[in-house]
Design an enzyme around this catalytic site. Sequence first.
Site, mmCIF file in Angstrom:
data_model
loop_
_atom_site.group_PDB
_atom_site.id
_atom_site.type_symbol
_atom_site.label_atom_id
_atom_site.label_comp_id
_atom_site.label_asym_id
_atom_site.label_seq_id
_atom_site.Cartn_x
_atom_site.Cartn_y
_atom_site.Cartn_z
ATOM 1 N N GLU A 190 2.351 6.225 -2.611
ATOM 2 C CA GLU A 190 2.396 6.075 -1.158
ATOM 3 C C GLU A 190 3.428 6.988 -0.477
ATOM 4 O O GLU A 190 4.421 6.518 0.094
ATOM 5 C CB GLU A 190 2.646 4.612 -0.794
ATOM 6 C CG GLU A 190 1.532 3.701 -1.293
ATOM 7 C CD GLU A 190 1.659 2.262 -0.839
ATOM 8 O OE1 GLU A 190 2.685 1.914 -0.224
ATOM 9 O OE2 GLU A 190 0.718 1.473 -1.114
ATOM 10 N N GLU A 213 -4.790 1.500 -5.871
ATOM 11 C CA GLU A 213 -4.052 0.238 -5.780
ATOM 12 C C GLU A 213 -4.719 -0.664 -4.754
ATOM 13 O O GLU A 213 -5.034 -0.245 -3.645
ATOM 14 C CB GLU A 213 -2.598 0.490 -5.382
ATOM 15 C CG GLU A 213 -1.744 -0.770 -5.296
ATOM 16 C CD GLU A 213 -0.314 -0.450 -4.863
ATOM 17 O OE1 GLU A 213 0.274 0.483 -5.441
ATOM 18 O OE2 GLU A 213 0.190 -1.132 -3.940
#
Length: 771
Positions: free
Chosen positions: A267, A511
């Site tokens: 991220e 994810e």
Amino acid sequence: MSNASLDLDKSYVFIPTAPGGQHPSLQSDYKPGSTGSSAHNWSANDLGGSLGIFIFSNRPSNHDPAIFPSAHRTVTFVGRPFPLAKAPEHFARLRRWGLTFIRFMVTWEAIEHAGPGIYDTDYLSYIRSLLAMLPEYGMTAFVSMHQDVWSRYSGGSGAPAWTLELAGFDLNALEETGAAYLGGIREPGVVLERGLWPTGYQKLACSTMNTVFWAGRTFAPKLLVQRKGEKVNIQDFLQDSLLDSYDWLVKGLAGLDSVVGFEMMNEPHRGYISLYSMHKYNYDTDLHLGDTRYPKCAVLASALQGFTLGAGYPTRVPHWVMSFPVTKLSNHKLRNPNGRKVWRKDGPTGGECLWRMHGVWQWDEKKKEPVVVKENYFDRMPNEDRKVDWHTDFYYPFVNKWADRVQKSAGLEKIIFVEGIPNEMCPSSWTVEHQPKNMVYAPHWYDLKTLFKKEFNRLSINISAMHAGNPIWRCLYWGQRGVRENYLWQLRNIATKAYTALGERPVIIGETGLCMDLHDGEAFKSGNFEWHERMMDALISGLERTLIGFTLWNYCPSNNDSHGDFWNGENFSWFSEQALNPLSPPSLDQSNASLDEGSRLLSVICRPYAAKVAGIPLRCEFEVNTGCWEFEWANRSRLDGKGSSLMSQADPGPDTSKPPTALSIPLTARETEIFVPTLITKGRKMSVAYTCRSGESTSFGWSYDAARQTLFVVTQDVTPGAVHQIKLSFDPPLSQRFPLDESLWRDFAWLWTSLLAVFGSVIWLFFVRSV
């Protein structure tokens, strides 16, 4: 499917056959399942496919809340996520559940916490020993360099503390000045306020560190630090340090067949680059909650307010509270009343705010307020008449530099996993010249409403569609079938946008998951996880129907009901050791049902899937309430001399519901291997129905081996473009987990009846009075 020839220029990854190039299933007398392989085995000698999980632990083994953030150079992550002695039990458990593709987390801090260039050899030895065990259990992994909010010392995980000190931050002043929120790290199992930790991305420490990491030379050219007797820009120091530590890690894991690739960064975030405004947030994307129960934590300031707080000026900032669909302004509060500075006098800025040093803002002594001098400082490229683009100017160049170094050390066959900014679609600028070799795009996805409210019910909302400007009534879904369609729409949209931008590159959801403490942790008290099961079923169903792989967040063995995953109050692990019987270690055979102890939601997570397919997957659906599973796949289409399909159908384009079937690589097997867990088959009779469309033969053979939890299907028809369909059913069927046929009309029949009665009464009174 797993990697083999590593032709990742297409969306499919091909599995190698026997050394001679032909799978035994091509022989006329082949009996299904006679090769000895199993569907969910990823070992070098038996390549297969599987669903994936993320093995997680962000907390050092020796974390001490009383002294945090001090003693950061002596932390150790050895033994995280679990001791080596416990690894066989965990790996056997995951193998039984068919979850044999691992996203394995490491952090920069775990590798290089002691200082620049000082690496933790004990930690490397530990993770190498751990990963070396995987082939014994048919498992494989890709190693993910994890981060959230830059570092544990700015409220998340990732970079070592010395990176913040290098930039001039005083670690002990981060909270008082509002530069970071550390409450969920200092007290990792305590929930201080839902959804608070991600607000750290907008705070001074994290935003500054991300900005100087990606673009220090561009936006902080005066921030020079010492390296081997010379001064260099902090961007060069930080990027070279991360690349060097990654080199050390990759070389330390050399020779492990179980490691198929690496992920550069979890991220990533752009920091202040392309900042929306110095004075306010982008309310569509920026989290801006405040905390009332943790006095040291400043409520989230704007960029300018963050600058002034860090510079030692007491500042009144807005306090926002959780509400839906948008956060709500509660009041304004004075923060940093003592005027403490977050910038060290002995740091590279001499105690001055880095951004004040670069002329971004100044303090008006007469008005006693800050003044922005360069309003668009982070939005324009210096000395160039154009807007900055974080992806093309900074992210893509670093991704390719990192990928080149990884593949130089580990080999060109290693897969490169990359992702974009969370909750954003794949940028259209990610064209082929910016894509590293063997790239897999691995974006993340969560149901944002449930993620932050920690509530899930019959009404679900398509947040992505709302942000895209769709009317609210088109974004609402009711019931279990509704939420399945909602998640399918969002996941398919992510994949379609990715294929449109990238071309035929492999895409997985890197994810996704759901929190276990929904509805204030009610399920922990009642033992009823129906709402969790509903949501997980809708999530995995959407992924199956989108035909993309995924890894579930997360598997955290130290999780418990009261403290969750021991990180920022999160509770996502669908396994917890607190429910295990410590006096009776289970047998490691995958037929042993006692391995299921400690699991949550296993009835919806552990489900059939096609692992090795002798063709192109077209459709996959599973009904958890009955056990019925359907799967379709096609023989490849014929190609002309130019590589174009000779099939009559038009090119479907980047649509995951219509995968391309024209492949240049021949398929050299007729056997398809399907993982069918004994959790479903035990005590039930399994029926296998087969049909073939557009083909010449409906002949097929099959066998099921419970010990290997694998269904082997061998088809006879090799007609180009022929479509095969398998349907599994069970007698007795699986017990119903939750109702499916929900509708607003039926569920609220009493309300509609009441409204109709009221309406009828009003009409009757109107006519009576008229008469």
